[in-house]
Design a protein around this motif. Structure first.
Motif, PDB file in Angstrom:
ATOM      1  N   ILE A 462       0.875  -1.181   0.000  1.00  0.00           N
ATOM      2  CA  ILE A 462       0.000   0.000   0.000  1.00  0.00           C
ATOM      3  C   ILE A 462       0.909   1.227   0.000  1.00  0.00           C
ATOM      4  N   VAL A 463       0.868   1.959  -1.107  1.00  0.00           N
ATOM      5  CA  VAL A 463       1.744   3.121  -1.298  1.00  0.00           C
ATOM      6  C   VAL A 463       0.867   4.352  -1.533  1.00  0.00           C
ATOM      7  N   ALA A 464       1.290   5.477  -0.972  1.00  0.00           N
ATOM      8  CA  ALA A 464       0.591   6.748  -1.190  1.00  0.00           C
ATOM      9  C   ALA A 464       1.135   7.389  -2.464  1.00  0.00           C
ATOM     10  N   TRP A 493      -7.522   0.704   3.393  1.00  0.00           N
ATOM     11  CA  TRP A 493      -8.292   1.476   4.363  1.00  0.00           C
ATOM     12  C   TRP A 493      -7.731   1.311   5.770  1.00  0.00           C
ATOM     13  N   HIS A 494      -7.540   0.088   6.190  1.00  0.00           N
ATOM     14  CA  HIS A 494      -7.081  -0.172   7.557  1.00  0.00           C
ATOM     15  C   HIS A 494      -5.602   0.160   7.742  1.00  0.00           C
ATOM     16  N   SER A 495      -4.805  -0.012   6.704  1.00  0.00           N
ATOM     17  CA  SER A 495      -3.378   0.302   6.813  1.00  0.00           C
ATOM     18  C   SER A 495      -3.152   1.792   7.023  1.00  0.00           C
ATOM     19  N   VAL A 496      -3.835   2.608   6.238  1.00  0.00           N
ATOM     20  CA  VAL A 496      -3.670   4.058   6.346  1.00  0.00           C
ATOM     21  C   VAL A 496      -4.215   4.545   7.683  1.00  0.00           C
ATOM     22  N   SER A 584       6.421   1.731   1.385  1.00  0.00           N
ATOM     23  CA  SER A 584       5.030   1.328   1.583  1.00  0.00           C
ATOM     24  C   SER A 584       4.530   1.665   2.987  1.00  0.00           C
ATOM     25  N   ILE A 585       3.251   1.968   3.057  1.00  0.00           N
ATOM     26  CA  ILE A 585       2.583   2.188   4.340  1.00  0.00           C
ATOM     27  C   ILE A 585       2.295   0.848   5.002  1.00  0.00           C
ATOM     28  N   TYR A 666       6.097  -2.820   8.476  1.00  0.00           N
ATOM     29  CA  TYR A 666       4.653  -2.642   8.321  1.00  0.00           C
ATOM     30  C   TYR A 666       3.948  -3.819   7.635  1.00  0.00           C
ATOM     31  N   ASN A 667       4.247  -5.027   8.076  1.00  0.00           N
ATOM     32  CA  ASN A 667       3.477  -6.160   7.558  1.00  0.00           C
ATOM     33  C   ASN A 667       2.068  -6.141   8.148  1.00  0.00           C
ATOM     34  N   PHE A 668       1.070  -6.231   7.282  1.00  0.00           N
ATOM     35  CA  PHE A 668      -0.315  -6.095   7.725  1.00  0.00           C
ATOM     36  C   PHE A 668      -0.800  -7.317   8.501  1.00  0.00           C
ATOM     37  N   GLU A 669      -0.403  -8.525   8.073  1.00  0.00           N
ATOM     38  CA  GLU A 669      -0.870  -9.735   8.762  1.00  0.00           C
ATOM     39  C   GLU A 669      -0.463  -9.753  10.234  1.00  0.00           C
TER      40      GLU A 669
END
Length: 706
Positions: A462-464, A493-496, A584-585, A666-669
């Motif tokens: 997820i990149v801005a 959505w949740h990462s940001v 990445s975010i 920033y790994n989402f899992e």
């Protein structure tokens, strides 16, 4: 003499020319025969090397490159290609799938009817005074296990090895144990000890647990680790285990055993100390013809019925030894058929799959073993007819290789419906993208396996992305700007939200209500600025309708190569200050295999074992030169069917804590468990747990009703 030789050469050439001219029954141009080939995994590619020669010399044969061997079988069945080279295991799958083909030739590398003849060799010290049952002879002896191999070039596959075990053991069907553990239990209870070196299951932690639970199966090994590096591992290691006096019995290929004794210079000693053990409890001296437990056929040339006669004649024309040095079309065809060092043996008449397999003692029976009652299976929910078809072929291929429990396939309309079906207990697993990680967690589902790639740019980053003219230089500059998300409640959505609330030290409510000037996230509060999707969010930015779009690097790179808008060149990533390297975010894996949280550990182990074994055999790292089936990549000319094409392997969450994944921030899992899934501010129109339960109940009712 010279005259006779010239005459023979003339008629041989005339015969081959007749073969080419008389084919005419193929599905290609002007009746050419179409050959389906599968390229190997290495850098050498046969098609561009040899296929042009067939065209240049008008050989009457055209090349078609298939995705895998089962893809070629399906094409032959549909009549779009005419023939190809297959393994006997492929023929088992063809028989199960009722594919109507004929075996025209065998690709023999030796002048004998079968490729492998599997025999049992025992130390004479365990033999009684007179013949008796196998059970009585082998009970409480020491087994030198040759290991379970997924390599078709090795003497024993896991299926064949398991079949040999069932000829001696009583089946264990303890419902509290996994299928794999039941087999290990039966083996450990029958033999006094054994050396079954090498991995028992793909997961290393689970492999260690099983070896600690059944230590007798490693007690005869050279090392306590019982690994693939053990001196008694594999087909050669098992013979070393036997001849050094450690073990009492082993299985192996008759030729390999004879060669081993000669190579070690112990042929005379072996004759004195060892014997062939037969299935009826008798035995024979090593100087006699061995009693064979199992025969494995050669690779074969398979054709559709209409073209079988022409294919048979064509292959027969390659039996001349000069083919190996022929630089013309015959040499090219021999290389494509993998028989430039072999003798294509013609079957008269051509045989059906069933009749051909019936000739090999034990082979067909090995693939028809009865399991436990009631039978176990793992149901995978799919989201399209094409995906279900692929699942069913994957199931057939897995069964051929003895992967158990069996895979079954269900069909629903979407990933959301599949997840609801798993939550309701009507399927065991579903494959979905990272956008479903949070919704799945609310439904008490968890990813038991992830689709992994080690290329950071190809993960779900997820990149801005912003317009360079906006002069935004740091993440904090996004406050008060317009934001575009691919969808509401997805990974972006949740990462940001997580990143901003942590870095800005603000509440979730403040983030939703006042951080961005304007938010577009399809699905939020029932609003829809555009259709959900990453490209749509990116177009919103390129068209100047938003200030930042949160999408993956992979999508951006793909979009940039296709977009005609000049503004795409002004679109640049805005990197977090503490993640300049990857920019990445957040990042997450390509896809996930979801199962219910409340499944037993045994069931979880079975699911992981089945999918990881399929990954090992049908993924991008099989030990074969070409694959029977492809889990990743194209299926029926479509990409991204069930699994992502960029997937390198399947792995549990444990891999996220190891190199190189632990180096990427920033790994989402790994942060998923920290998210408050029921935060009111997260969801706009909040979906409460009670509504989720109602939805699941409704889906379950509809499933049972229709």
């Amino acid at each position: 003499m010279v005259f006779k030789m010239c005459v023979r050469v003339f008629f041989s050439v005339l015969f081959c020319l007749h073969c080419v001219l008389a084919q005419g029954t193929g599905s290609g141009k002007d009746g050419n025969l179409r050959l389906c080939i599968v390229e190997g995994r290495g850098s050498y590619k046969r098609a561009p090397t040899h296929c042009p020669i067939l065209d240049q010399e008008n050989a009457g044969v055209e090349c078609v490159v298939g995705t895998d061997r089962l893809d070629c079988l399906r094409r032959i069945s549909k009549g779009t290609v005419d023939f190809g080279v297959f393994s006997p295991e492929d023929l088992v799958a063809a028989q199960w799938a009722n594919i109507d083909v004929l075996v025209t030739n065998e690709v023999r590398f030796k002048n004998r009817p079968f490729n492998r003849r599997i025999v049992a060799v025992v130390n004479k010290r365990i033999l009684p005074d007179s013949s008796t049952s196998l059970h009585a002879i082998l009970k409480n002896t020491t087994l030198c296990h040759p290991g379970d191999s997924m390599d078709e070039l090795k003497p024993l596959s896991e299926t064949l090895s398991g079949y040999l075990e069932t000829l001696v053991l009583e089946r264990s069907c303890d419902p509290t144990l996994s299928d794999t553990e039941n087999k290990l239990k039966a083996l450990s209870e029958f033999y006094g000890k054994a050396c079954k070196a090498g991995p028992w299951v793909p997961d290393k932690d689970r492999d260690m647990e099983l070896k600690m639970a059944y230590p007798s199966l490693c007690a005869a090994c050279g090392y306590r680790s019982c690994s693939a590096g053990d001196p008694y591992w594999g087909s050669v290691g098992s013979l070393t285990c036997l001849t050094e006096g450690t073990g009492d019995v082993t299985w192996g290929d008759a030729d390999d055993i004879s060669s081993y004794f000669k190579l070690k210079g112990i042929a005379n000693v072996a004759t004195q100390n060892f014997a062939y053990l037969c299935r009826d409890g008798t035995w024979r001296d090593l100087t006699q013809e061995p009693c064979v437990w199992l025969q494995r056929p050669w690779n074969i040339i398979v054709a559709k019925r209409k073209a079988a006669e022409a294919v048979s004649r064509l292959a027969e024309s390659l039996t001349n030894r000069t083919v190996t040095v022929d630089h013309g079309w015959r040499g090219a065809l021999a290389a494509l058929l993998e028989c430039n060092q072999a003798l294509p043996h013609t079957l008269q008449p051509a045989k059906t799959a069933l009749d051909y397999l019936a000739r090999a003692d034990g082979f067909r029976e090995a693939y028809s073993q009865n399991g436990c009652d009631p039978p176990r299976h793992i149901t995978l929910c799919t989201t399209s007819t094409l995906a279900r078809n692929k699942c069913e072929w994957l199931s057939e291929a897995a069964a051929v290789y003895g992967i158990a429990p069996a895979l079954q396939c269900a069909l629903r309309n979407s990933a959301a419906e599949c997840l609801a079906t798993v939550a309701a207990g009507h399927a065991d697993v579903a494959v979905a993208s990272s956008d479903f990680l949070v919704p799945a967690a609310r439904m008490s589902l968890t990813p038991v396996l992830h689709e992994i790639t080690q290329i950071a740019e190809k993960t779900n980053t997820i990149v801005a992305y912003v317009n360079s003219d906006a002069k935004l230089t740091k993440m904090a500059d996004l406050r008060g700007k317009r934001a575009a998300f691919p969808r509401y409640d997805g990974v972006a959505w949740h990462s940001v939200k997580r990143y901003v609330t942590e870095k800005e030290n603000i509440t979730c409510g403040n983030y939703i209500n006042s951080y961005f000037k304007e938010i577009c996230a399809p699905g939020m509060d029932g609003k829809k600025c555009y259709e959900a999707g990453e490209e749509e969010a990116l177009k919103w930015l390129v068209d100047g309708k938003t200030d930042v779009a949160f999408v993956s690097m992979n999508t951006f790179n793909s979009f940039k190569t296709q977009s005609q808008s000049p503004n795409i060149n002004k679109t640049v990533p805005l990197c977090p200050e503490d993640n300049k390297k990857y920019c990445s975010i957040s990042w997450s894996n390509l896809g996930h295999i979801f199962a219910a949280n409340n499944i037993t550990e045994v069931r979880k182990h079975e699911i992981i074992n089945v999918f990881r074994k399929m990954d090992q055999i049908f993924g991008k790292h099989p030990p074969f030169h070409n694959a029977m089936f492809s889990m990743y990549g194209a299926y029926n000319h479509e990409m991204e069917v069930i699994f992502h094409s960029n997937t390198k392997t399947l792995a549990t969450s444990a891999i996220l804590k190891h190199h190189p994944f632990d180096k990427i921030p920033y790994n989402f899992e790994l942060t998923l468990e920290k998210l408050n899934l029921n935060e009111t501010c997260s969801f706009g129109v909040k979906v409460t747990p009670s509504i989720v339960v109602l939805m699941i109940t409704l889906v379950a009712f509809l499933i049972n009703r229709y």
